[in-house]
Motif scaffolding. Structure first.
Motif, PDB file in Angstrom:
ATOM      1  N   CYS A 216       0.821  -1.218   0.000  1.00 22.04           N
ATOM      2  CA  CYS A 216       0.000   0.000   0.000  1.00 22.04           C
ATOM      3  C   CYS A 216       0.850   1.261   0.000  1.00 22.04           C
TER       4      CYS A 216
ATOM      5  N   ALA B 102      -7.579   3.149   5.114  1.00 22.56           N
ATOM      6  CA  ALA B 102      -7.389   2.873   6.542  1.00 22.56           C
ATOM      7  C   ALA B 102      -8.754   2.789   7.214  1.00 22.56           C
TER       8      ALA B 102
ATOM      9  N   LEU C 155      -3.184  -0.488   6.917  1.00 19.06           N
ATOM     10  CA  LEU C 155      -3.896  -0.195   5.680  1.00 19.06           C
ATOM     11  C   LEU C 155      -4.450  -1.496   5.110  1.00 19.06           C
TER      12      LEU C 155
END
Length: 459
Positions: A84, A95, A102
């Motif tokens: 990510c 998030a 994430l």
């Protein structure tokens, strides 16, 4: 000195007097400090959840290394770095609230020709996944059965690959949020699983150009489905012989080049009030085209070419209330005179009645519409009028002789119009039929009456 001592004594007495107030306010001050501390933003996560990273790694490892071009998206997926945080393409992360990691929310690979089989748990192991696109590659093999898609998934696009075998119904066991499903241009076979018809949130379903067989599952409960395309398969059974097979929410239904049969009933069309596009070209539909199709409140494109239709009902109210923009009934077995109601449909611009068994003359309203250079307050001109391959007869209307090539697409070839010289662009193509194949008497009486009426109605 005495004044200084007096000031110190006064200050000391004031502090002593205020002490009970300060002690009473102390709990409130501590509570305010705690709330301030708790409302402070938590540090934004910067690392991908390990399970998500592992799922992405399994997806890449399933792709043949020889099919990954050097400058493609997958070539840039370096798992020595955090996905990510570092992957430049093909990935969308977010998030979740109160999460320290994430999570992968979207996977979209470029159409670089990636080849390989889809790992069984690659998608199911991404619980926050909302969209997947592997379109335009060379993924092959069967879709994993017994491993349902994640409940969060909204868009799945596997079109333009080489997937084969049956579409597993278990894939959709938990896909209650799925809104768009694209499985076109693969090699799927077998029936459309009935589980697809339980996807209540689905708005688009594209299954065209596979090898699917059997009939459509009953879809009337799919109240959100607006666009359905099953063209280019080997599907069969009836479609519009009665209401209930298709959902009333459908806006566009395309089922070209299958083996659907049976009649087209007015009641079935009335049960689809939102339908704007109906394309059943290249099937085995039979019977009459109902006049209700011309009075439908939303239908704009009706394509029923290359079927076995043998009659055409006149439109209610003469066609003036029709919303049709395009009508294609070419390549059927429809006999009788050309329907005069088409000339009164205000928005109709493209008409294809070629390769049927129509007889008689060309209605004056057709001629007026195709010869017009601009719209009137009653109708738009015919931009396309295809009448070739029938048994039309009689004299060529004088107004038709004045049409210039390029102003409209018109064809009268392969009819019974010996006075249709090839110097006119609309007479070119296949020659006119031999007189022995034509009606012994050309009955245009109906068009004489129509001409008298049209003089009163045409601007």
């Amino acid at each position: 000195l005495s004044a200084l001592l007096s000031s110190l004594i006064d200050a000391t007495m004031a502090l002593v007097a205020a002490r009970p107030v300060l002690l009473a306010l102390l709990p409130l001050l501590l509570l305010a400090l705690r709330r301030t501390a708790s409302s402070a933003p938590a540090p934004r996560p910067t690392a991908t959840f390990p399970g998500d990273a592992a799922a992405l790694a399994s997806l890449k490892s399933a792709v043949a290394a020889s099919s990954i071009p050097p400058h493609s998206c997958l070539a840039a997926w370096d798992f020595g770095r955090d996905p990510c945080a570092s992957f430049p393409c093909g990935l969308r992360c977010y998030a979740p609230p109160n999460s320290s990691h994430l999570r992968v929310a979207g996977v979209s690979l470029d159409p670089a020709g990636y080849a390989g089989a889809l790992p069984a748990a690659a998608l199911a192991s991404l619980p926050y996944l909302s969209s997947v696109s592997l379109a335009g590659n060379r993924f092959r093999g069967a879709l994993p059965a017994g491993v349902p898609l994640p409940p969060s998934l909204r868009v799945l696009d596997l079109s333009g690959n080489a997937f084969s075998g049956a579409i597993p119904g278990s894939l959709f066991a938990r896909a209650s949020a799925l809104q768009e499903l694209y499985l076109s241009r693969n090699a799927f076979s077998g029936a459309i699983p009935p589980e697809v018809a339980s996807l209540a949130a689905l708005t688009r379903l594209d299954l065209q150009f596979n090898g699917l067989t059997g009939s459509l599952p009953k879809m009337d409960a799919m109240r959100a489905l607006a666009h359905l395309d099953v063209s280019g398969n080997a599907l069969s059974g009836t479609l519009l012989d009665a209401p209930g097979t298709l959902p009333p929410s459908l806006v566009s239904f395309v089922a070209r080049n299958n083996s659907f049969s049976g009649p087209v009933r007015a009641a079935a069309l009335s049960a689809l009030p939102a339908m704007r596009v109906l394309d059943l070209t290249g099937n085995a539909l039979s019977g009459a085209v109902p006049g209700a199709a011309f009075a439908h409140p939303a239908l704009q494109q009706l394509r029923l070419g290359s079927n076995r239709l043998d009659a055409l009902e006149e439109a209610p109210n003469g066609g003036a209330g029709s919303q049709l923009v395009e009508l294609d009934l070419s390549g059927n077995r429809i006999a009788g005179r050309l329907p005069g109601c088409l000339g009164s449909m205000p928005q109709l611009a493209a008409v294809a009645l070629d390769r049927n068994r129509f007889t008689g003359g060309i209605p004056d309203r057709y001629v007026a519409r195709v010869a017009a250079e601009e719209a009137t307050d009653q109708w738009v001109p015919f931009a396309r009028l295809m009448l070739q391959g029938n048994f039309l007869c009689g004299a060529l209307p004088s107004q038709l002789r004045q049409i210039k090539e390029g102003s409209a697409v018109v064809s009268l070839a392969d009819n019974c119009l010996p006075r249709c010289p090839r110097k006119f662009f609309f007479c070119q193509g296949a020659p006119q039929k031999n007189l022995a194949a034509c009606p012994t008497k050309c009955d245009t009486a109906i068009h004489v009456r129509e001409r008298e009426d049209s003089l009163l109605e045409m601007p």
